[in-house]
Design a protein around this motif. Structure first.
Motif, PDB file in Angstrom:
ATOM      1  N   TYR A   1     -14.424  -6.108  -4.860  1.00 25.30           N
ATOM      2  CA  TYR A   1     -14.472  -4.932  -3.984  1.00 25.30           C
ATOM      3  C   TYR A   1     -13.593  -5.123  -2.747  1.00 25.30           C
ATOM      4  O   TYR A   1     -12.936  -4.185  -2.305  1.00 25.30           O
ATOM      5  CB  TYR A   1     -15.910  -4.594  -3.583  1.00 25.30           C
ATOM      6  N   THR A   2     -13.581  -6.326  -2.201  1.00 23.95           N
ATOM      7  CA  THR A   2     -12.724  -6.590  -1.041  1.00 23.95           C
ATOM      8  C   THR A   2     -11.259  -6.401  -1.405  1.00 23.95           C
ATOM      9  O   THR A   2     -10.503  -5.750  -0.671  1.00 23.95           O
ATOM     10  CB  THR A   2     -12.968  -8.025  -0.512  1.00 23.95           C
ATOM     11  N   LEU A   3     -10.840  -6.960  -2.532  1.00 28.06           N
ATOM     12  CA  LEU A   3      -9.460  -6.823  -2.998  1.00 28.06           C
ATOM     13  C   LEU A   3      -9.082  -5.359  -3.215  1.00 28.06           C
ATOM     14  O   LEU A   3      -8.055  -4.883  -2.728  1.00 28.06           O
ATOM     15  CB  LEU A   3      -9.271  -7.598  -4.312  1.00 28.06           C
ATOM     16  N   VAL A   4      -9.931  -4.627  -3.915  1.00 32.79           N
ATOM     17  CA  VAL A   4      -9.643  -3.225  -4.231  1.00 32.79           C
ATOM     18  C   VAL A   4      -9.674  -2.357  -2.973  1.00 32.79           C
ATOM     19  O   VAL A   4      -8.811  -1.495  -2.786  1.00 32.79           O
ATOM     20  CB  VAL A   4     -10.612  -2.705  -5.316  1.00 32.79           C
ATOM     21  N   HIS A   5     -10.630  -2.591  -2.092  1.00 36.65           N
ATOM     22  CA  HIS A   5     -10.711  -1.809  -0.853  1.00 36.65           C
ATOM     23  C   HIS A   5      -9.468  -2.035   0.007  1.00 36.65           C
ATOM     24  O   HIS A   5      -8.895  -1.086   0.559  1.00 36.65           O
ATOM     25  CB  HIS A   5     -11.970  -2.161  -0.067  1.00 36.65           C
ATOM     26  N   LYS A   6      -9.033  -3.295   0.110  1.00 35.67           N
ATOM     27  CA  LYS A   6      -7.834  -3.609   0.883  1.00 35.67           C
ATOM     28  C   LYS A   6      -6.606  -2.941   0.260  1.00 35.67           C
ATOM     29  O   LYS A   6      -5.776  -2.382   0.977  1.00 35.67           O
ATOM     30  CB  LYS A   6      -7.637  -5.124   0.953  1.00 35.67           C
ATOM     31  N   ALA A   7      -6.499  -2.996  -1.049  1.00 33.15           N
ATOM     32  CA  ALA A   7      -5.379  -2.335  -1.743  1.00 33.15           C
ATOM     33  C   ALA A   7      -5.419  -0.827  -1.512  1.00 33.15           C
ATOM     34  O   ALA A   7      -4.379  -0.186  -1.334  1.00 33.15           O
ATOM     35  CB  ALA A   7      -5.417  -2.650  -3.237  1.00 33.15           C
ATOM     36  N   TRP A   8      -6.611  -0.254  -1.485  1.00 26.76           N
ATOM     37  CA  TRP A   8      -6.753   1.195  -1.250  1.00 26.76           C
ATOM     38  C   TRP A   8      -6.268   1.556   0.151  1.00 26.76           C
ATOM     39  O   TRP A   8      -5.529   2.514   0.341  1.00 26.76           O
ATOM     40  CB  TRP A   8      -8.203   1.620  -1.448  1.00 26.76           C
ATOM     41  N   LYS A   9      -6.657   0.764   1.139  1.00 31.89           N
ATOM     42  CA  LYS A   9      -6.271   1.049   2.527  1.00 31.89           C
ATOM     43  C   LYS A   9      -4.790   0.830   2.776  1.00 31.89           C
ATOM     44  O   LYS A   9      -4.154   1.591   3.492  1.00 31.89           O
ATOM     45  CB  LYS A   9      -7.091   0.195   3.494  1.00 31.89           C
ATOM     46  N   GLU A  10      -4.236  -0.242   2.192  1.00 29.17           N
ATOM     47  CA  GLU A  10      -2.858  -0.626   2.476  1.00 29.17           C
ATOM     48  C   GLU A  10      -1.845  -0.132   1.449  1.00 29.17           C
ATOM     49  O   GLU A  10      -0.646  -0.156   1.709  1.00 29.17           O
ATOM     50  CB  GLU A  10      -2.772  -2.153   2.595  1.00 29.17           C
ATOM     51  N   GLY A  11      -2.326   0.259   0.268  1.00 27.11           N
ATOM     52  CA  GLY A  11      -1.414   0.719  -0.777  1.00 27.11           C
ATOM     53  C   GLY A  11      -0.703  -0.398  -1.517  1.00 27.11           C
ATOM     54  O   GLY A  11       0.172  -0.144  -2.332  1.00 27.11           O
TER      55      GLY A  11
END
Length: 69
Positions: A25-35
């Motif tokens: 979830y941390t990886l995916v959330h960060k990818a969502w925020k930063e693209g």
């Protein structure tokens, strides 16, 4: 007629990478925020990760049969 899967869930990402649920979830959330490092689509409270972009990031094509194990 079976449709081909075009997105992964966070649970599938967790299994493919062999990481904990919280790390996934941390990886995916960060990818969502930063693209980056891959694109993430948020539908309501759920994340979906486009299959092609994720596979490009990890550097290999994923066998969907392996995810279900």
């Amino acid at each position: 007629m079976k449709t081909e899967k075009v997105v992964y869930t966070v649970a599938e990402i967790e299994k493919m990478l062999g990481i904990s649920k919280s790390k996934a979830y941390t990886l995916v959330h960060k990818a969502w925020k930063e693209g980056v490092p891959f694109r993430v689509i948020k539908v309501g409270e759920e994340y979906r990760i486009p299959k092609k972009q994720f596979e490009q990031w990890v550097g290999f094509e994923v066998d969907e049969k392996e995810i279900k194990r």
